[in-house]
Write a protein that holds these residues in place. Sequence first.
Motif, short mmCIF file in Angstrom:
data_model
loop_
_atom_site.label_atom_id
_atom_site.label_comp_id
_atom_site.label_asym_id
_atom_site.label_seq_id
_atom_site.Cartn_x
_atom_site.Cartn_y
_atom_site.Cartn_z
N ASN A 116 26.17 -42.19 36.85
CA ASN A 116 25.57 -40.96 37.40
C ASN A 116 26.14 -39.68 36.78
OD1 ASN A 116 24.06 -42.55 39.16
ND2 ASN A 116 25.63 -42.48 40.75
N TRP B 122 25.21 -46.97 45.36
CA TRP B 122 24.06 -46.38 44.68
C TRP B 122 23.84 -44.98 45.22
CZ3 TRP B 122 24.47 -51.26 46.41
CH2 TRP B 122 24.18 -52.31 45.54
N GLY B 124 21.14 -41.28 44.63
CA GLY B 124 19.99 -40.71 43.94
C GLY B 124 19.47 -39.51 44.72
N ASP B 125 18.41 -38.92 44.23
CA ASP B 125 17.80 -37.75 44.89
C ASP B 125 16.37 -38.06 45.27
OD1 ASP B 125 20.10 -36.08 44.45
OD2 ASP B 125 19.50 -35.99 42.34
N TYR B 126 15.90 -37.39 46.28
CA TYR B 126 14.48 -37.51 46.62
C TYR B 126 14.04 -36.19 47.22
CZ TYR B 126 15.92 -38.10 51.52
OH TYR B 126 16.47 -37.92 52.76
N SER B 140 19.69 -35.86 48.87
CA SER B 140 20.22 -36.97 48.09
C SER B 140 20.57 -38.11 49.04
CB SER B 140 21.44 -36.54 47.29
OG SER B 140 22.35 -35.89 48.11
#
Lengths: 133, 176
Positions: A116, B122, B124-126, B140
């Motif tokens: 990341n 894990w 991530g972005d949304y 995120s």
Amino acid sequence: MTFKNEQRDIEARFKNNWASTTSVKYDNVDFTPTPGESWAEIQVHTGDQIPVSLGGINATLYRGVGIISINIHTALNIGSQTGKNLADTAAAIFRGQSFSGITCRGANVTRLGETNGWFVYNVSIPYFRDETF
Amino acid sequence: MGFKEDIEKFKSGIKKDLIQQKRTAARIALKKLIYRSPARSGNYIRSHNVGISKSGKGRGIGKRHVPVVEAWFEPMDPGEKLSFMAEQYAKKIAYISTAQLLDSITIYNVIPYAKNVEYTGWSGDYSFYDPSRGTSINRSWYHPPYHVYGLTVAEMAVIMPLLPKMVSGNINTGIM
């Protein structure tokens, strides 16, 4: 000792010894890393409590195990020494130490590489604590 | 019966116990690994492999289950997950039963995202549209790691000294 106190005492030990080495992300605390600046993340993962003695109710000794996991994040393309140096510092805080009824074993450092947008090393220190229930 | 026969019987009993302890340790570890694993597609669980290094006979490796397709799967429902785990466990313990006294048993997982499962989790972005604000909101998400192998190893360090008693209990009473 409860799971709550176990988490509190492990985080407190890390906080006191790590001081201002880098910023730290603790569980369920809002945190945004500063681009380019190293940071650490500490988590406590608990495993099973295993009965290790004979006994009845309130007289059986249980050994609970867990892992103190610290992920060291450094900027990309700066080499490995910054991350490894921070990993050494983190490992020394817990390796072979006993505090608040928690006994830590040896630390191991695993290279996780680019994750990341950061270069990451993981420092894992297994520990156990005994309690009679 | 003479002393010679007694000693032979004792030696054979010890050997049988030690083999049983080794297999029991591997079975317990495998069971813990499987039941502690996340199960979405089931690929991570399928990828727990058992390898047995045959003493003096080179290396024997268990069947590898490395998936070539990765996709997003809905999590299994709890009932489906449990029966899938039981099925995977049953498939792999048969191999452990072939281990002999001086063999080494190795359980490992080489699925590409094993490091996420073990160490990093894990993230991530949304974004989603919020009608009350009339705009898109960015958020995120983060899913923590499981430390499947690390916790199992820590637990096995506690369980291993108890194994002789557990195995004797199994041999003498049939209950474990």
